[in-house]
Design a protein around this motif. Sequence first.
Motif, mmCIF file in Angstrom:
data_model
loop_
_atom_site.group_PDB
_atom_site.id
_atom_site.type_symbol
_atom_site.label_atom_id
_atom_site.label_comp_id
_atom_site.label_asym_id
_atom_site.label_seq_id
_atom_site.Cartn_x
_atom_site.Cartn_y
_atom_site.Cartn_z
ATOM 1 N N UNK A 146 0.476 23.358 1.821
ATOM 2 C CA UNK A 146 1.256 22.126 1.701
ATOM 3 C C UNK A 146 0.331 20.944 1.412
ATOM 4 N N UNK A 147 -0.800 20.879 2.102
ATOM 5 C CA UNK A 147 -1.771 19.794 1.884
ATOM 6 C C UNK A 147 -2.253 19.810 0.442
ATOM 7 N N UNK A 148 -2.565 20.973 -0.091
ATOM 8 C CA UNK A 148 -3.031 21.076 -1.477
ATOM 9 C C UNK A 148 -1.970 20.569 -2.462
ATOM 10 N N UNK A 149 -0.717 20.940 -2.200
ATOM 11 C CA UNK A 149 0.363 20.544 -3.105
ATOM 12 C C UNK A 149 0.586 19.042 -3.123
ATOM 13 N N UNK A 150 0.433 18.412 -1.981
ATOM 14 C CA UNK A 150 0.737 16.988 -1.891
ATOM 15 C C UNK A 150 -0.495 16.084 -1.867
ATOM 16 N N UNK A 151 -1.680 16.631 -2.133
ATOM 17 C CA UNK A 151 -2.899 15.820 -2.096
ATOM 18 C C UNK A 151 -2.877 14.736 -3.170
ATOM 19 N N UNK A 152 -2.320 15.050 -4.326
ATOM 20 C CA UNK A 152 -2.255 14.046 -5.392
ATOM 21 C C UNK A 152 -1.349 12.904 -4.964
ATOM 22 N N UNK A 153 -0.252 13.228 -4.343
ATOM 23 C CA UNK A 153 0.667 12.190 -3.872
ATOM 24 C C UNK A 153 -0.007 11.327 -2.812
ATOM 25 N N UNK A 154 -0.832 11.951 -1.972
ATOM 26 C CA UNK A 154 -1.506 11.211 -0.903
ATOM 27 C C UNK A 154 -2.599 10.303 -1.451
ATOM 28 N N UNK A 155 -3.322 10.758 -2.494
ATOM 29 C CA UNK A 155 -4.439 9.978 -3.013
ATOM 30 C C UNK A 155 -4.040 9.001 -4.113
ATOM 31 N N UNK A 156 -2.879 9.168 -4.703
ATOM 32 C CA UNK A 156 -2.447 8.275 -5.785
ATOM 33 C C UNK A 156 -2.423 6.809 -5.362
ATOM 34 N N UNK A 157 -1.879 6.456 -4.185
ATOM 35 C CA UNK A 157 -1.905 5.041 -3.786
ATOM 36 C C UNK A 157 -3.319 4.488 -3.640
ATOM 37 N N UNK A 158 -4.234 5.295 -3.137
ATOM 38 C CA UNK A 158 -5.624 4.847 -2.973
ATOM 39 C C UNK A 158 -6.238 4.553 -4.336
ATOM 40 N N UNK A 159 -6.002 5.442 -5.287
ATOM 41 C CA UNK A 159 -6.544 5.264 -6.636
ATOM 42 C C UNK A 159 -5.915 4.035 -7.302
ATOM 43 N N UNK A 160 -4.628 3.861 -7.146
ATOM 44 C CA UNK A 160 -3.951 2.700 -7.744
ATOM 45 C C UNK A 160 -4.439 1.384 -7.136
ATOM 46 N N UNK A 161 -4.606 1.351 -5.823
ATOM 47 C CA UNK A 161 -5.102 0.136 -5.162
ATOM 48 C C UNK A 161 -6.502 -0.204 -5.652
ATOM 49 N N UNK A 162 -7.372 0.808 -5.760
ATOM 50 C CA UNK A 162 -8.737 0.573 -6.241
ATOM 51 C C UNK A 162 -8.721 0.055 -7.679
ATOM 52 N N UNK A 163 -7.863 0.629 -8.507
ATOM 53 C CA UNK A 163 -7.778 0.205 -9.900
ATOM 54 C C UNK A 163 -7.318 -1.247 -10.016
ATOM 55 N N UNK A 164 -6.236 -1.592 -9.339
ATOM 56 C CA UNK A 164 -5.712 -2.957 -9.425
ATOM 57 C C UNK A 164 -6.652 -3.975 -8.792
ATOM 58 N N UNK A 165 -7.356 -3.575 -7.746
ATOM 59 C CA UNK A 165 -8.348 -4.455 -7.127
ATOM 60 C C UNK A 165 -9.475 -4.751 -8.119
ATOM 61 N N UNK A 166 -9.910 -3.727 -8.822
ATOM 62 C CA UNK A 166 -10.958 -3.889 -9.830
ATOM 63 C C UNK A 166 -10.489 -4.805 -10.960
ATOM 64 N N UNK A 167 -9.237 -4.647 -11.387
ATOM 65 C CA UNK A 167 -8.683 -5.485 -12.444
ATOM 66 C C UNK A 167 -8.594 -6.948 -12.009
ATOM 67 N N UNK A 168 -8.188 -7.185 -10.761
ATOM 68 C CA UNK A 168 -8.103 -8.552 -10.239
ATOM 69 C C UNK A 168 -9.494 -9.191 -10.188
ATOM 70 N N UNK A 169 -10.485 -8.420 -9.799
ATOM 71 C CA UNK A 169 -11.859 -8.924 -9.744
ATOM 72 C C UNK A 169 -12.321 -9.341 -11.139
ATOM 73 N N UNK A 170 -12.077 -8.487 -12.133
ATOM 74 C CA UNK A 170 -12.475 -8.801 -13.505
ATOM 75 C C UNK A 170 -11.746 -10.042 -14.024
ATOM 76 N N UNK A 171 -10.459 -10.169 -13.731
ATOM 77 C CA UNK A 171 -9.703 -11.354 -14.144
ATOM 78 C C UNK A 171 -10.245 -12.612 -13.490
ATOM 79 N N UNK A 172 -10.583 -12.521 -12.206
ATOM 80 C CA UNK A 172 -11.132 -13.666 -11.476
ATOM 81 C C UNK A 172 -12.446 -14.114 -12.106
#
Length: 158
Positions: free
Chosen positions: A11-37
């Motif tokens: 079950x953990x293997x199947x849902x690992x992408x769902x669990x890590x997707x928010x972390x990856x999205x937050x890191x991406x948008x944080x990086x974009x905000x930094x570049x815009x700033x």
Amino acid sequence: MNEFLKSTWSVIKQFSIVAFAPVILIAYFSSQQKEEDIEKNKSITYGIVTRSTPLVKKFSKRIYHYKFNVNGKTYSGSSSGWISDNINYGNYYPVEFSTKNPEHSRINFEIEYSYVVGTTESGKMDTIYIPKSEIKIKISEEDKERIEKLRLSVETKN
């Protein structure tokens, strides 16, 4: 019990992408905000490379850590670069940073600079950064003669 662990791991293997997707999205948008700033509030200073760490073992990509000063306060940052770029500790490079939040910064490894401390027309000490490629070394006439003698002695030996 062993069967329970196997099914849990499945079950953990199947849902690992769902669990890590928010972390990856937050890191991406944080990086974009930094570049815009940085783009909206950009200023440039010079930073010194303090150390590096390998990005992945046995590869030539590294993370370079640097420090720079803004209004008497020291900030630090990191950026990736290749070993082949000849980035060494103690080298100075331009740093773009946000005037609103200097912790948002990026370093540009394209041109290495050296600093020269001099006196301004008003008599105050000031630091000037000059591209290393533009620094001219002044050689005394005595040293020029010694270099010429060494060159001649090497030519006569060949």
